[in-house]
Scaffold this active site. Structure first.
Site, short mmCIF file in Angstrom:
data_model
loop_
_atom_site.label_atom_id
_atom_site.label_comp_id
_atom_site.label_asym_id
_atom_site.label_seq_id
_atom_site.Cartn_x
_atom_site.Cartn_y
_atom_site.Cartn_z
N ARG A 121 -0.88 13.17 -6.21
CA ARG A 121 0.23 12.82 -7.10
C ARG A 121 -0.32 12.42 -8.47
NH1 ARG A 121 2.72 8.30 -5.09
NH2 ARG A 121 4.43 8.60 -6.56
N LYS A 186 -5.56 3.46 1.77
CA LYS A 186 -4.77 4.68 1.96
C LYS A 186 -5.30 5.54 3.11
CE LYS A 186 -2.66 8.17 -0.96
NZ LYS A 186 -2.06 8.27 -2.27
N ARG A 321 0.01 -6.60 -7.04
CA ARG A 321 -0.48 -7.71 -7.85
C ARG A 321 -0.90 -8.82 -6.90
NH1 ARG A 321 1.65 -9.69 -13.20
NH2 ARG A 321 1.41 -11.93 -13.12
#
Ligand code: BTN
Length: 324
Positions: A121, A186, A321
């Site tokens: 992506r 991931k 974050r």
């Protein structure tokens, strides 16, 4: 069949094979065997030992993907896609997008052992070394409009995490829109491309990359935290079985989505949302918005609470974050 493929099909058992034996089996000279071993080492980045007096050995055995085996293992009954496997290809998504332009549309799934230009992506590349992971794309003619497909990639994410759960990997989560993560690393990426008129019909190409067993040298090229299936699952792995299981679940999800949209998937997506109620940064081009993630709406848009208001976002990228 090419000499390299024949050679590899002999070496995949991970045992030693003498140059003499290989030469007589393939009907070529020992020098030609050596030349083709060099090609396998450089083009496919395969670790092949060459030991004087013993012969050639692949550093670890590989289960090559086999179209017939995958087809037999599919758990699909009424509609079954055409399945193709490639040794090496630029990108399985690119291959199917070209098909969309050139021929009559049929459900079609393509797997590759290696991608030389794997697409991720946001224009990133997808590291796709030979023989360890799963790279596949599914072409699905979709009898709806562009508006109806918002949320489709989220449904595919649900299909993948639920399949992982069935296989005992319970810690897989979804990061909006469709990254599959385990502990923030991931495991799988999904890339959706489409072709057609906005009022339909459309041709959807869903590309899926799952890290199964990542060779060390390729791992160094990955620029984000990642994890492999092998690190999460004890015991032997059959890539053909995994290929069939993931394809079946994704294909069923595409059929379900075509009939009922995101509705049957929304609650299931929320159950796996790794950012629910946590502080996130949303990157929108060069703009950055900070807020609290509040899940997704009926269209699959991200709900972000910021300065007391909840806003919907249809694209962008969540950056995690650190909690304060
Ligand atoms: C992402 O960046 O998260 C999406 C990665 C998608 C990778 C898969 S691998 C199979 C298919 N072919 C490609 O070129 N890309 C997708």
């Amino acid at each position: 069949m090419s000499v390299q493929r024949q050679l590899l099909e002999t070496l995949i058992d991970g045992k030693f094979h003498s140059g003499e034996q290989l030469a007589s089996e393939l009907g070529i000279t020992r020098a030609a065997i050596w030349k083709n071993i060099k090609i396998l080492q450089s083009e496919y980045e395969l670790d092949i030992y060459a030991i004087t007096g013993k012969g050639y050995q692949l550093s670890q055995s590989i289960e090559l993907l086999d179209r017939n085996v995958i087809m037999k293992k599919l758990s699909l009954t009424n509609m079954v896609p055409e399945v193709e496997t490639f040794f090496s290809i630029d990108s399985t998504n690119h291959y199917l997008m070209k098909k969309v332009l050139s021929s009559e549309l049929k459900c079609h799934a393509v797997f590759a052992e290696q991608q030389t230009a794997g697409r991720g992506r946001h224009g990133r590349n997808w590291v796709s070394p030979f023989g360890g992971n799963l790279y596949f794309s599914v072409l699905y003619p979709f009898q709806r409009t562009v508006r109806d497909i918002t949320g489709l990639s989220l449904a595919v994410g649900v299909a993948i995490v639920e399949q992982l759960e069935q296989q005992g990997i319970k810690s897989a989560k979804l990061k909006w829109p469709n990254d599959v993560l385990v502990d923030g690393r991931k495991l799988c990426g999904i890339l959706l491309e489409m072709h057609g008129e906005s009022h339909g019909p459309l041709a959807i190409v869903v590309g899926i990359g799952i890290n199964i067993s990542m060779p060390e040298n390729a791992a160094r090229e990955i620029d984000q935290p990642w994890v492999s299936y092998q690190a999460l699952k004890q015991g032997p792995i059959s890539r053909n079985q995994l290929a069939a299981d993931f394809l079946s679940n994704v294909f069923l999800a595409l059929q379900e989505f075509e009939l009922n949209g995101l509705e049957p998937f929304r609650e299931r997506w929320l159950q796996h949302d790794c950012n629910m109620n946590s502080r996130v940064k949303l990157q929108l081009g060069d703009r950055e918005i900070t807020g609290i993630a509040r899940g997704i709406d009926q269209q699959g848009a991200l709900l972000l609470e910021s300065q007391g208001r909840v806003q919907r976002y249809y694209s962008g990228e969540i950056r995690l974050r650190p909690a304060r």
